[in-house]
Scaffold this active site. Structure first.
Site, PDB file in Angstrom:
ATOM      1  N   LYS A   1       0.795  -1.218   0.000  1.00  0.00           N
ATOM      2  CA  LYS A   1       0.000   0.000   0.000  1.00  0.00           C
ATOM      3  C   LYS A   1       0.834   1.278   0.000  1.00  0.00           C
ATOM      4  CE  LYS A   1      -3.794  -2.315   2.378  1.00  0.00           C
ATOM      5  NZ  LYS A   1      -4.596  -2.528   1.210  1.00  0.00           N
ATOM      6  N   CYS A   2       2.003   1.238  -0.593  1.00  0.00           N
ATOM      7  CA  CYS A   2       2.914   2.380  -0.652  1.00  0.00           C
ATOM      8  C   CYS A   2       2.761   3.057  -2.019  1.00  0.00           C
ATOM      9  CB  CYS A   2       4.351   1.868  -0.461  1.00  0.00           C
ATOM     10  SG  CYS A   2       5.638   3.124  -0.589  1.00  0.00           S
ATOM     11  N   GLY A   3       3.003   4.353  -2.061  1.00  0.00           N
ATOM     12  CA  GLY A   3       2.964   5.060  -3.339  1.00  0.00           C
ATOM     13  C   GLY A   3       4.010   4.562  -4.328  1.00  0.00           C
ATOM     14  N   LEU A   4       5.075   3.934  -3.817  1.00  0.00           N
ATOM     15  CA  LEU A   4       6.142   3.403  -4.670  1.00  0.00           C
ATOM     16  C   LEU A   4       5.828   1.997  -5.193  1.00  0.00           C
ATOM     17  CD1 LEU A   4       9.192   4.446  -2.432  1.00  0.00           C
ATOM     18  CD2 LEU A   4       8.309   5.648  -4.453  1.00  0.00           C
ATOM     19  N   THR A   5       4.756   1.394  -4.688  1.00  0.00           N
ATOM     20  CA  THR A   5       4.457  -0.006  -4.998  1.00  0.00           C
ATOM     21  C   THR A   5       4.238  -0.271  -6.487  1.00  0.00           C
ATOM     22  OG1 THR A   5       3.589  -0.374  -2.784  1.00  0.00           O
ATOM     23  CG2 THR A   5       2.884  -1.924  -4.491  1.00  0.00           C
TER      24      THR A   5
END
Length: 192
Positions: A68-72
């Site tokens: 659930k990370c913006g970098l995912t």
């Protein structure tokens, strides 16, 4: 009386958790005396113990991942692309370690993480959720940080920190979360 029972119960629960962590790590050499990643074991996302010596002779990319990370989206897509390009032709192995220590961005169970990874069409090896910082840091990650410290300290700063390990199991490079996987091609090529 109920308060005493609760405190005892909570204390016993913590003791059992601590014992479980120690037991899970018992197959691992002390990270300070380890000479390569091959001195460690880790549990696969399915719960099977995996000796990292299974990766002998392979260049490895070890990454702490989160769903659930913006970098995912970028990282999962590009890790898969690296795997497609180098796994068969050069023997690259990618080891993904879910971690929930950064803003709670990997809250799921192993089953939920597997479901997410399946939706992302993950082809690389996934392991059980671990800690990469703090008192309960997985010994492998303590070793990775010891071998390749960060710019502002050895701790892991965020999701998707990447370590490159050569064919002898030595940690040769560390790249921060801001380095997208496709930017690692030149680095990886040096070790194939």
């Amino acid at each position: 009386m109920h308060v005493i029972k609760f405190v005892l119960s909570a204390g016993l629960t913590q003791l059992i958790r601590n014992f479980a962590v120690v037991a899970a790590m018992s197959g691992n050499k002390d990270y300070k005396s380890a000479t390569s990643i091959y001195d460690f074991t880790a549990n696969s996302i399915k719960g099977e113990e995996v000796p990292l010596s299974n990766y002998k002779g392979h260049v490895c990319l070890i990454v702490n991942v989160a769903s659930k990370c913006g970098l995912t989206p970028t990282n999962y897509k590009e890790l898969n692309e690296l795997y497609d390009e180098y796994a068969e032709s050069k023997g690259l192995r990618i080891l993904g370690f879910p971690c929930n220590q950064f803003n709670g961005q990997e809250p799921g169970t192993s089953e939920e993480i597997c479901t997410f990874a399946d939706r992302q069409k993950v082809k690389f090896d996934m392991f059980e959720k671990i800690n990469v910082n703090g008192d309960n840091t997985h010994p492998l990650w303590a070793y990775l940080k010891k071998e390749q410290g960060g710019l502002l300290g050895n701790f892991i700063k965020w999701n998707f920190t990447k370590f490159i390990v050569d064919k002898e199991g030595k940690v040769v490079e560390r790249h921060g979360p801001n380095v997208d996987p496709h930017k690692l091609k030149d680095s990886l090529e040096k070790y194939f």
